[in-house]
Design a protein around this motif. Structure first.
Motif, PDB file in Angstrom:
ATOM      1  N   LEU A  12       0.827  -1.208   0.000  1.00  0.00           N
ATOM      2  CA  LEU A  12       0.000   0.000   0.000  1.00  0.00           C
ATOM      3  C   LEU A  12       0.861   1.257   0.000  1.00  0.00           C
ATOM      4  O   LEU A  12       0.526   2.247  -0.652  1.00  0.00           O
ATOM      5  N   LEU A  13       1.960   1.220   0.730  1.00  0.00           N
ATOM      6  CA  LEU A  13       2.866   2.371   0.751  1.00  0.00           C
ATOM      7  C   LEU A  13       3.433   2.645  -0.634  1.00  0.00           C
ATOM      8  O   LEU A  13       3.540   3.806  -1.060  1.00  0.00           O
ATOM      9  N   LYS A  14       3.751   1.594  -1.341  1.00  0.00           N
ATOM     10  CA  LYS A  14       4.291   1.746  -2.694  1.00  0.00           C
ATOM     11  C   LYS A  14       3.247   2.370  -3.617  1.00  0.00           C
ATOM     12  O   LYS A  14       3.555   3.276  -4.413  1.00  0.00           O
ATOM     13  N   LEU A  15       1.994   1.920  -3.494  1.00  0.00           N
ATOM     14  CA  LEU A  15       0.933   2.462  -4.334  1.00  0.00           C
ATOM     15  C   LEU A  15       0.610   3.899  -3.955  1.00  0.00           C
ATOM     16  O   LEU A  15       0.312   4.731  -4.822  1.00  0.00           O
ATOM     17  N   LEU A  16       0.651   4.228  -2.668  1.00  0.00           N
ATOM     18  CA  LEU A  16       0.452   5.607  -2.235  1.00  0.00           C
ATOM     19  C   LEU A  16       1.473   6.535  -2.882  1.00  0.00           C
ATOM     20  O   LEU A  16       1.135   7.613  -3.376  1.00  0.00           O
ATOM     21  N   VAL A  89     -16.147   6.438  -3.860  1.00  0.00           N
ATOM     22  CA  VAL A  89     -15.584   5.539  -2.845  1.00  0.00           C
ATOM     23  C   VAL A  89     -15.195   4.207  -3.471  1.00  0.00           C
ATOM     24  O   VAL A  89     -14.135   3.644  -3.182  1.00  0.00           O
ATOM     25  N   ASN A  90     -16.046   3.705  -4.363  1.00  0.00           N
ATOM     26  CA  ASN A  90     -15.758   2.440  -5.043  1.00  0.00           C
ATOM     27  C   ASN A  90     -14.461   2.533  -5.849  1.00  0.00           C
ATOM     28  O   ASN A  90     -13.643   1.610  -5.856  1.00  0.00           O
ATOM     29  N   THR A  91     -14.262   3.674  -6.513  1.00  0.00           N
ATOM     30  CA  THR A  91     -13.040   3.870  -7.296  1.00  0.00           C
ATOM     31  C   THR A  91     -11.802   3.832  -6.405  1.00  0.00           C
ATOM     32  O   THR A  91     -10.794   3.203  -6.754  1.00  0.00           O
ATOM     33  N   VAL A  92     -11.869   4.486  -5.245  1.00  0.00           N
ATOM     34  CA  VAL A  92     -10.725   4.489  -4.325  1.00  0.00           C
ATOM     35  C   VAL A  92     -10.430   3.081  -3.831  1.00  0.00           C
ATOM     36  O   VAL A  92      -9.269   2.653  -3.764  1.00  0.00           O
ATOM     37  N   PHE A  93     -11.472   2.321  -3.485  1.00  0.00           N
ATOM     38  CA  PHE A  93     -11.268   0.935  -3.056  1.00  0.00           C
ATOM     39  C   PHE A  93     -10.598   0.117  -4.155  1.00  0.00           C
ATOM     40  O   PHE A  93      -9.666  -0.649  -3.901  1.00  0.00           O
ATOM     41  N   LYS A  94     -11.066   0.275  -5.383  1.00  0.00           N
ATOM     42  CA  LYS A  94     -10.512  -0.516  -6.487  1.00  0.00           C
ATOM     43  C   LYS A  94      -9.045  -0.151  -6.747  1.00  0.00           C
ATOM     44  O   LYS A  94      -8.217  -1.031  -7.027  1.00  0.00           O
ATOM     45  N   ILE A  95      -8.724   1.130  -6.679  1.00  0.00           N
ATOM     46  CA  ILE A  95      -7.339   1.553  -6.906  1.00  0.00           C
ATOM     47  C   ILE A  95      -6.399   0.888  -5.909  1.00  0.00           C
ATOM     48  O   ILE A  95      -5.376   0.303  -6.287  1.00  0.00           O
ATOM     49  N   PHE A  96      -6.759   0.958  -4.625  1.00  0.00           N
ATOM     50  CA  PHE A  96      -5.828   0.467  -3.607  1.00  0.00           C
ATOM     51  C   PHE A  96      -5.933  -1.031  -3.379  1.00  0.00           C
ATOM     52  O   PHE A  96      -4.962  -1.657  -2.941  1.00  0.00           O
ATOM     53  N   SER A  98      -5.913  -3.068  -5.685  1.00  0.00           N
ATOM     54  CA  SER A  98      -5.037  -3.659  -6.706  1.00  0.00           C
ATOM     55  C   SER A  98      -3.650  -3.971  -6.154  1.00  0.00           C
ATOM     56  O   SER A  98      -2.895  -4.755  -6.740  1.00  0.00           O
ATOM     57  N   ALA A  99      -3.309  -3.393  -4.995  1.00  0.00           N
ATOM     58  CA  ALA A  99      -1.998  -3.638  -4.391  1.00  0.00           C
ATOM     59  C   ALA A  99      -1.978  -4.892  -3.522  1.00  0.00           C
ATOM     60  O   ALA A  99      -0.907  -5.334  -3.100  1.00  0.00           O
ATOM     61  N   LEU A 100      -3.147  -5.461  -3.271  1.00  0.00           N
ATOM     62  CA  LEU A 100      -3.222  -6.595  -2.349  1.00  0.00           C
ATOM     63  C   LEU A 100      -2.892  -7.914  -3.042  1.00  0.00           C
ATOM     64  O   LEU A 100      -3.079  -8.071  -4.249  1.00  0.00           O
ATOM     65  N   ALA A 101      -2.428  -8.857  -2.257  1.00  0.00           N
ATOM     66  CA  ALA A 101      -2.066 -10.174  -2.799  1.00  0.00           C
ATOM     67  C   ALA A 101      -3.303 -10.951  -3.233  1.00  0.00           C
ATOM     68  O   ALA A 101      -3.255 -11.731  -4.191  1.00  0.00           O
ATOM     69  N   HIS A 102      -4.404 -10.756  -2.537  1.00  0.00           N
ATOM     70  CA  HIS A 102      -5.643 -11.469  -2.865  1.00  0.00           C
ATOM     71  C   HIS A 102      -6.699 -10.469  -3.324  1.00  0.00           C
ATOM     72  O   HIS A 102      -6.855  -9.402  -2.723  1.00  0.00           O
ATOM     73  N   PRO A 103      -7.437 -10.787  -4.384  1.00  0.00           N
ATOM     74  CA  PRO A 103      -8.420  -9.842  -4.920  1.00  0.00           C
ATOM     75  C   PRO A 103      -9.571  -9.582  -3.952  1.00  0.00           C
ATOM     76  O   PRO A 103     -10.041 -10.486  -3.260  1.00  0.00           O
ATOM     77  N   VAL A 104      -9.997  -8.326  -3.906  1.00  0.00           N
ATOM     78  CA  VAL A 104     -11.134  -7.908  -3.099  1.00  0.00           C
ATOM     79  C   VAL A 104     -12.209  -7.404  -4.047  1.00  0.00           C
ATOM     80  O   VAL A 104     -11.946  -6.540  -4.897  1.00  0.00           O
ATOM     81  N   LYS A 105     -13.418  -7.943  -3.921  1.00  0.00           N
ATOM     82  CA  LYS A 105     -14.498  -7.495  -4.799  1.00  0.00           C
ATOM     83  C   LYS A 105     -15.283  -6.392  -4.107  1.00  0.00           C
ATOM     84  O   LYS A 105     -15.856  -6.585  -3.034  1.00  0.00           O
TER      85      LYS A 105
END
Length: 379
Positions: A12-16, A89-96, A98-105
């Motif tokens: 997350l720090l890298k994506l920030l 809000v949905n856009t912000v969730f989707k952006i960040f 994308s940095a996670l190891a497991h997909p979040v819907k």
């Protein structure tokens, strides 16, 4: 303080950093560690203070390793007052995410569009972002279940209560498990908000960010006094003379918003309206065009402007004053952001002067007032 000190993951720090977030805002400094620690949070801070990031980042971290729930049973619920804010809000969730190891819907649901695709979208949902009315429709249709919710967020709770969503929210609360994390975020702390806070929150971390008067110094403010019939022509004159290529204009009613847009277009100025009577498709398209710089003028009511978040918006014009001085501050605060200078202009009639005095006292700042019908004396 840095984001590195708040306990966020390296991904997350890298994506920030990639998204050019250099340091946390005041509300993020306190909210992120508290939410990571799964505490209840009450955050009071003005629009544009970074509230969305303050809960999206820690909630995504809290989700990791806890994504396995029954189908159509969401993990987290975010309640918002408008469609535009739901999409933002949905856009912000989707952006960040994308940095996670497991997909979040993550899914945003709201009225004004067909419910059938949204019902299908509930399959495998982890983070559900919803307006209260549409969520209740989905619950009535057994399209989604809230018994597995671990975290509830009420975003822009002040506006939700002003719009009369309180009864709907009380119904939704009955669907939720008693044991959960609760996050309530608002621009103001009203008596209605205090009552819902007592119902929802348990021993919360309270974050109240006072209005930063210094931030208003980045905004050049001017007010012009004129007869009401001259507001339209003078608005067009300002847009042309100041070469405004991206300007947000506020009006108080749907009727006035449409009237302003029609006059601007008749005079060759590219403008669109965004308000509750527009279809969702039209609102989404207009907002996207404005944010990308492909639309010169966007005219909006206060409610619809909740989904307009632009770091470098150069101009805001108040064609009409809002009733609340706090709403005036929120309006002009959409310029002068990210340490960039902006300009806010108010068009006033004689009967609005007394209310504008109240607004100036609330801001703690005097605004230059120019009477357009009084000749400027030469030296």
């Amino acid at each position: 303080m840095s984001f590195e000190s708040l306990g966020l993951s390296p991904a997350l720090l890298k994506l920030l950093a990639h998204q050019q977030y250099t340091h946390p805002t005041k509300i993020q400094e306190t909210a992120i560690p508290a939410i990571l620690n799964k505490e209840d949070v009450l955050g009071i801070a003005k629009t544009g203070s970074g509230k969305t990031i303050s809960y999206v980042l820690p909630l995504l971290m809290n989700l990791e390793g806890n994504l396995d729930v029954k189908n159509r049973h969401a993990n987290m619920l975010i309640l918002v007052p408008t469609r535009e804010l739901a999409e933002q809000v949905n856009t912000v969730f989707k952006i960040f995410s994308s940095a996670l190891a497991h997909p979040v819907k993550t899914v945003a649901v709201y009225g004004g569009v067909s419910i059938n695709p949204q019902m299908k979208g509930m399959q495998g949902v982890n983070v559900l972002i919803a307006t209260p009315g549409r969520l209740l429709e989905l619950l009535d249709n057994n399209a989604v279940h809230l018994s597995s919710i671990t975290t509830l967020v009420l975003d822009e709770a002040d506006k939700m209560l002003n719009l009369g969503f309180k009864d709907q929210m009380n119904k939704i609360l009955n669907y939720l498990p008693a044991k959960r994390q609760n996050i309530l975020l608002s621009a103001t702390l009203s008596s209605d908000l205090q009552s819902i806070q007592q119902i929802v929150l348990s021993n919360p971390t309270v974050i109240k960010i006072e209005e930063d008067k210094d931030s208003l110094e980045l905004i050049k403010q001017t007010a012009y006094l004129m007869p009401s019939e001259k507001k339209g022509p003078y608005l067009r004159q300002l847009i042309q003379q100041k070469e405004m290529n991206q300007v947000l204009v506020f009006a108080s009613s749907v009727y006035q918003v449409d009237a302003i847009v029609n006059k601007l277009k008749k005079n060759g100025i590219d403008a669109k309206a965004i308000h509750s009577k527009k279809s969702q498709g039209a609102r989404t398209e207009s907002l996207a065009q404005f944010k990308s710089g492909n639309l010169r003028v966007l005219v909006a009511t206060d409610l619809m402007a909740r989904g307009i978040d632009i770091n470098f918006l150069p101009f805001v014009i108040n064609y009409e004053l809002p009733r609340s001085p706090k709403d005036y501050i929120h309006r002009i605060g959409r310029t002068g952001r990210a340490e960039q200078h902006g300009e806010a202009i108010a068009l006033l009639t004689q009967h609005e002067l007394q209310h504008f005095e109240v607004i100036q006292k609330k801001m703690g700042k005097r605004v230059e007032l120019i009477d357009i019908e009084r000749p400027i004396k030469s030296n």
